[in-house]
Design an enzyme around this catalytic site. Structure first.
Site, mmCIF file in Angstrom:
data_model
loop_
_atom_site.group_PDB
_atom_site.id
_atom_site.type_symbol
_atom_site.label_atom_id
_atom_site.label_comp_id
_atom_site.label_asym_id
_atom_site.label_seq_id
_atom_site.Cartn_x
_atom_site.Cartn_y
_atom_site.Cartn_z
ATOM 1 C CG ASN A 10 -1.738 1.230 1.376
ATOM 2 O OD1 ASN A 10 -1.772 2.058 0.468
ATOM 3 N ND2 ASN A 10 -2.414 1.365 2.507
ATOM 4 C CD1 TRP A 11 3.503 0.875 -2.861
ATOM 5 C CD2 TRP A 11 3.530 2.013 -4.801
ATOM 6 N NE1 TRP A 11 4.170 0.113 -3.787
ATOM 7 C CE2 TRP A 11 4.204 0.776 -4.983
ATOM 8 C CE3 TRP A 11 3.426 2.875 -5.885
ATOM 9 C CZ2 TRP A 11 4.762 0.408 -6.210
ATOM 10 C CZ3 TRP A 11 3.975 2.517 -7.099
ATOM 11 C CH2 TRP A 11 4.650 1.295 -7.256
ATOM 12 C CE LYS A 12 -0.260 3.292 4.708
ATOM 13 N NZ LYS A 12 -0.207 3.409 6.155
ATOM 14 C CG HIS A 98 -5.772 1.855 5.172
ATOM 15 N ND1 HIS A 98 -5.353 2.848 6.019
ATOM 16 C CD2 HIS A 98 -4.748 0.980 5.066
ATOM 17 C CE1 HIS A 98 -4.104 2.591 6.389
ATOM 18 N NE2 HIS A 98 -3.721 1.459 5.831
ATOM 19 C CD GLU A 100 -3.049 5.570 6.584
ATOM 20 O OE1 GLU A 100 -3.009 5.604 5.345
ATOM 21 O OE2 GLU A 100 -2.150 5.041 7.282
ATOM 22 C CD GLU A 170 -3.294 -2.319 7.344
ATOM 23 O OE1 GLU A 170 -2.183 -2.529 6.868
ATOM 24 O OE2 GLU A 170 -3.956 -1.307 7.089
ATOM 25 N N GLY A 176 2.583 2.620 10.749
ATOM 26 C CA GLY A 176 3.508 3.738 10.592
ATOM 27 C C GLY A 176 4.206 4.150 11.869
ATOM 28 C CB SER A 216 5.381 -1.424 12.059
ATOM 29 O OG SER A 216 4.956 -0.084 12.289
ATOM 30 N N GLY A 237 2.925 -0.955 4.300
ATOM 31 C CA GLY A 237 2.956 0.470 3.975
ATOM 32 C C GLY A 237 4.375 0.906 3.657
ATOM 33 N N GLY A 238 5.013 1.542 4.623
ATOM 34 C CA GLY A 238 6.339 2.135 4.420
ATOM 35 C C GLY A 238 7.356 1.231 3.724
HETATM 36 P P1 13P Z 1 3.129 0.636 7.660
HETATM 37 O O1 13P Z 1 3.652 -0.655 7.081
HETATM 38 O O2 13P Z 1 3.846 1.848 7.122
HETATM 39 O O3 13P Z 1 3.046 0.601 9.138
HETATM 40 O O4 13P Z 1 1.622 0.801 7.106
HETATM 41 C C1 13P Z 1 0.755 -0.267 7.220
HETATM 42 C C2 13P Z 1 -0.455 0.024 6.440
HETATM 43 O O5 13P Z 1 -1.233 0.891 6.791
HETATM 44 C C3 13P Z 1 -0.681 -0.751 5.212
HETATM 45 O O6 13P Z 1 -1.966 -0.566 4.732
#
Ligand code: 13P
Length: 254
Positions: A10-12, A98, A100, A170, A176, A216, A237-238
């Site tokens: 998930n590149w956000k 998600h 967010e 999640e 994050g 994470s 994510g990251g």
């Molecule tokens: P991180 O891996 O950056 O913690 O993000 C997780 C995430 O929200 C994937 O959808």
């Protein structure tokens, strides 16, 4: 039960077009390093087409997904993206609900439910996200919160539809933050989710649904998570923004 592991990036709202192409090309070229694992890239909507093209020779072996969508197929919804548009650009997956989207954009379980049905109707595989906040965990409400989210987000889906979806657990406090859930904490919730899916369909169908962990995930903690019986992959994510890290995580699930 052997469920094919699925690791999605998930590149956000990150990268630019050149970097999106570069990252995709690197993942596509090295896809064979995690051959047993399904890989999915979920770029920002505006870059879906670019990423789809950059998958090039790995088409069919590297999946393409979006991070959100509207529930209607077309209409006066300024700024929104319709499910058939994603299909038109080659998407097979869409992340829905998600944390967010839930916390920053007010998406409710009911909204996620409507979107989940719309995604399935359009032929997309929804990756439906659930997870508790730190406050909820500390108050001992994790199971209640996740149960409510699963039941609300997946209400009214037929067993055949449930079998097609991917669920992502999640925990919000792990997203994050660098604070990954312990493999035991994650496994406990994954088992809970599988039990809920069994009640919504049957134990046989629930045993076939992939449940990803997200929050994470890094190459150095992925192997311990991957060893848990109900963790079937990761929503990253990251670490998905670097080919080495993303593939390192995928390999841990291989
Ligand atoms: P991180 O891996 O950056 O913690 O993000 C997780 C995430 O929200 C994937 O959808």
């Amino acid at each position: 039960m052997s469920r094919k592991k699925i690791v999605a990036g998930n590149w956000k709202m990150n990268l630019d077009r050149a970097k999106a192409k570069e990252l995709t090309a690197a993942v596509a070229a090295r896809r064979g390093e995690a051959a047993a694992v399904e890989l999915v890239l979920c770029p920002p909507a505006l870059y879906v087409e670019t990423v789809g093209a950059a998958i090039a020779g790995a088409k069919g072996t590297v999946g393409l997904g979006a991070q959100n969508m509207h529930d209607k197929a077309s209409g006066a919804f300024t700024g929104e993206v319709a499910p058939p548009m994603l299909v038109d650009l080659g998407c097979q997956y869409v992340i829905l609900g998600h944390s967010e989207r839930r916390t920053l954009f007010g998406e409710t379980d009911a909204a996620v439910n409507v979107k989940t049905k719309a995604a399935l109707a359009a032929g997309l595989v929804p990756i439906v996200c659930v997870g508790e906040t730190l406050e909820e965990r500390e108050a001992g409400r994790t199971a209640a919160v996740v149960t409510g989210q699963v039941q609300g987000s997946l209400a009214g889906l037929s067993p055949a539809e449930l079998e097609k979806i991917v669920v992502a657990y999640e925990p919000v406090w792990a997203i994050g933050t660098g604070k990954v859930a312990t493999p035991e904490q994650a496994q406990e919730v994954h088992a809970l989710i599988r039990g809920l899916l069994a009640k919504l369909s049957s134990p046989e169908i629930a045993a076939r649904v992939r449940i990803q962990y997200g929050g994470s995930v890094k190459p150095d903690n992925a192997a311990d998570l991957a060893r848990q019986p109900d963790i079937d992959g990761a929503l990253v994510g990251g670490a998905s923004l670097k080919a080495d890290d993303f593939l390192g995580i995928a390999k841990a699930f291989g």
